[in-house]
Design a protein around this motif. Structure first.
Motif, short mmCIF file in Angstrom:
data_model
loop_
_atom_site.label_atom_id
_atom_site.label_comp_id
_atom_site.label_asym_id
_atom_site.label_seq_id
_atom_site.Cartn_x
_atom_site.Cartn_y
_atom_site.Cartn_z
N CYS A 93 -2.80 10.94 -0.23
CA CYS A 93 -3.71 12.07 -0.01
C CYS A 93 -3.92 12.32 1.49
CB CYS A 93 -5.04 11.81 -0.69
SG CYS A 93 -4.95 11.76 -2.49
N LEU A 94 -3.98 11.26 2.26
CA LEU A 94 -4.20 11.37 3.70
C LEU A 94 -3.11 12.22 4.36
CD1 LEU A 94 -6.04 10.25 6.02
CD2 LEU A 94 -4.44 8.34 6.20
N ASN A 95 -1.91 12.20 3.76
CA ASN A 95 -0.78 12.92 4.32
C ASN A 95 -0.46 14.22 3.59
OD1 ASN A 95 0.60 11.08 6.51
ND2 ASN A 95 -0.09 9.70 4.87
N THR A 126 3.64 7.34 -9.25
CA THR A 126 2.97 6.48 -10.22
C THR A 126 2.89 5.07 -9.64
OG1 THR A 126 3.86 7.74 -12.08
CG2 THR A 126 3.01 5.54 -12.56
N PHE A 127 1.72 4.47 -9.73
CA PHE A 127 1.57 3.09 -9.26
C PHE A 127 1.31 2.19 -10.48
CE2 PHE A 127 0.84 0.62 -5.32
CZ PHE A 127 0.58 -0.62 -5.89
N PHE A 128 2.17 1.16 -10.61
CA PHE A 128 2.02 0.19 -11.68
C PHE A 128 1.56 -1.12 -11.08
CE2 PHE A 128 3.61 -3.27 -14.33
CZ PHE A 128 3.15 -2.89 -15.58
N THR A 153 0.82 -1.22 0.00
CA THR A 153 0.00 0.00 0.00
C THR A 153 0.85 1.27 0.00
OG1 THR A 153 -0.19 -0.07 2.42
CG2 THR A 153 -1.93 -1.14 1.14
N GLY A 154 2.14 1.12 -0.34
CA GLY A 154 2.97 2.29 -0.61
C GLY A 154 3.65 2.93 0.57
N ALA A 207 -2.68 2.99 -1.93
CA ALA A 207 -1.50 3.86 -1.87
C ALA A 207 -1.88 5.31 -2.13
CB ALA A 207 -0.46 3.39 -2.89
N SER A 208 -2.74 5.53 -3.12
CA SER A 208 -3.19 6.89 -3.43
C SER A 208 -3.92 7.51 -2.25
CB SER A 208 -4.09 6.87 -4.67
OG SER A 208 -4.51 8.18 -5.00
#
Length: 407
Positions: A275-277, A285-287, A242-243, A270-271
């Protein structure tokens, strides 16, 4: 308490038992010895004596808990309180998610407890742990202001496979098999999602989602270390989940971060964390795809990154898979080395307990030999304060984390 059965052990185990090693394997016992799971037994080896819990399913037949007497509710409370006290620096730093109890490392073999804010998640690695659950739940409530306690159980086949490596992460990576069940056993349910914090960053976790809560607690300090390496660099985070590593790299000033993981829904998770932070999602970029394929494609296209993070799932559950795991680590690191910019940084981790720290570095060195690179190790560490390793129990050391400059 009823009279305990006495189990006599071979004399060649005495030195290890005197040092405090907590495991007795079934192949060290008479083949006709049969007892119900959950029975306390008196263990004798020469003039050494201890008390352990019998398990009829696991290759580990007896886990030693005490030298003096069988555990009592008071004894369990003392172990839980001791573990709580050890983690006080994390609470002082504002971390609200950590491993509260690390099994053998904290004197309660075969049991872990993770804390997520005011909710505890208990996980057991042996059928016989059921006899300790009531005492443990009472001890957890007595020690900390909890709102709820969950129990995580796994399919018995998976438990049997994991018994020799139960100090690997209790959470499997996103591309590993998951057959966990989670149930609330005390208090009220946690909100979905639950927000936890570490080193000033917020993360969503889901305690109802089986194995995948959304955060690997053992890499907390390693993520912070990566943050300090990221300023002005391009970062590739493989097996990103989750990044979490990606968030630290973004906060550390990375020019751009690419996260890769095959799991469904992880890009969205992850996105959400970014955004939460309040971090800049335009630099990320998430692949969604296989990390090995991604690296191969990057090599073909001539893409390079200044920092590459490798945190794959465990490549070996048993000793028989050790050599295959060693080859897998070499292959993965070799792919990454072909994508690293000159003087870039390789950040490589292993959660496979069957691979020793030296063997892991040998795999990295072999990758360098294959690709014609030299790796200058600039940082190496094992487990953080909430995953303590007893000196007499090297099996408890599962996590390896190496950072090297690639020349």
């Amino acid at each position: 308490m009823a009279k305990l059965a006495t189990v006599q052990l071979p004399a060649n185990l005495k030195d290890r038992l005197m040092q405090g090693h907590p495991w007795v394997y079934r192949n060290h016992l008479p083949p006709n010895l049969r007892l119900p799971s959950g029975d306390w037994v008196r263990v004798q080896c020469g003039n050494w004596k201890g008390f352990g819990l019998w398990d009829s399913q696991s290759p580990i037949a007896i886990r030693i808990f005490s030298r003096q007497e069988p555990p009592t509710p008071k004894w369990v409370r003392e172990q839980v309180q001791s573990a709580w006290d050890l983690r006080s620096p994390l609470r002082n730093q504002g971390c609200t998610a950590y491993r509260w109890l690390f099994g053998e490392g904290d004197g309660l073999p075969g049991i872990t407890v993770d804390l997520y804010d005011r909710f505890a998640v208990v996980q057991t690695y042996m059928e016989s742990a059921e006899v300790l659950l009531k005492w443990l739940i009472d001890a957890l409530q007595t020690t900390a202001p909890l709102e709820g306690i969950y129990l995580k159980t796994q399919h018995r086949l998976e438990i049997n496979e994991r018994d020799e490596t139960e100090n690997d992460r209790s959470d499997s990576q996103s591309n590993s098999r998951s057959d966990s069940k989670v149930k609330l056993i005390w208090g009220q349910p946690a909100p979905t999602p639950l927000i936890v914090e570490e080193h000033g960053l917020k993360f969503q976790v889901d305690l109802h989602a089986g194995q995948k809560t959304g955060l690997f607690l053992d890499h907390r300090e390693n993520r912070k270390f990566v943050e300090g390496l990221s300023k002005g660099r391009t970062v590739l985070n493989c097996f990103a989940y989750t990044g979490a590593f990606s968030l630290y790299a973004l906060r550390g000033g990375a020019n751009h971060v690419t996260s890769v993981d095959i799991g469904k829904g992880l890009a969205e998770a992850a996105s959400t964390n970014i955004c939460l932070n309040g971090l800049d999602d335009r630099r990320h970029t998430f692949f969604t795809g296989d990390c090995f394929n991604f690296l191969n494609t990057a090599i073909e296209q001539g893409k390079q990154f200044d920092v590459i993070i490798l945190d794959p799932p465990s490549f070996a559950k048993t000793k028989q898979n050790r050599h295959a795991a060693q080859r897998a680590y070499s292959k993965l690191n070799a792919l990454a080395l072909r994508c690293i910019s000159p003087n870039g940084l390789l950040v490589s981790a292993s959660c496979t307990s069957q691979i020793s720290p030296e063997a892991f570095k040998e795999a990295i060195a072999a990758a360098g030999g294959t690709t014609g690179h030299q790796i200058q190790i600039i940082h190496e560490i094992g487990q953080p304060i909430d995953h303590p390793v007893p000196a007499q129990f090297p099996e408890g050391r599962y996590l390896k984390f190496v950072v090297g400059r690639v020349r």
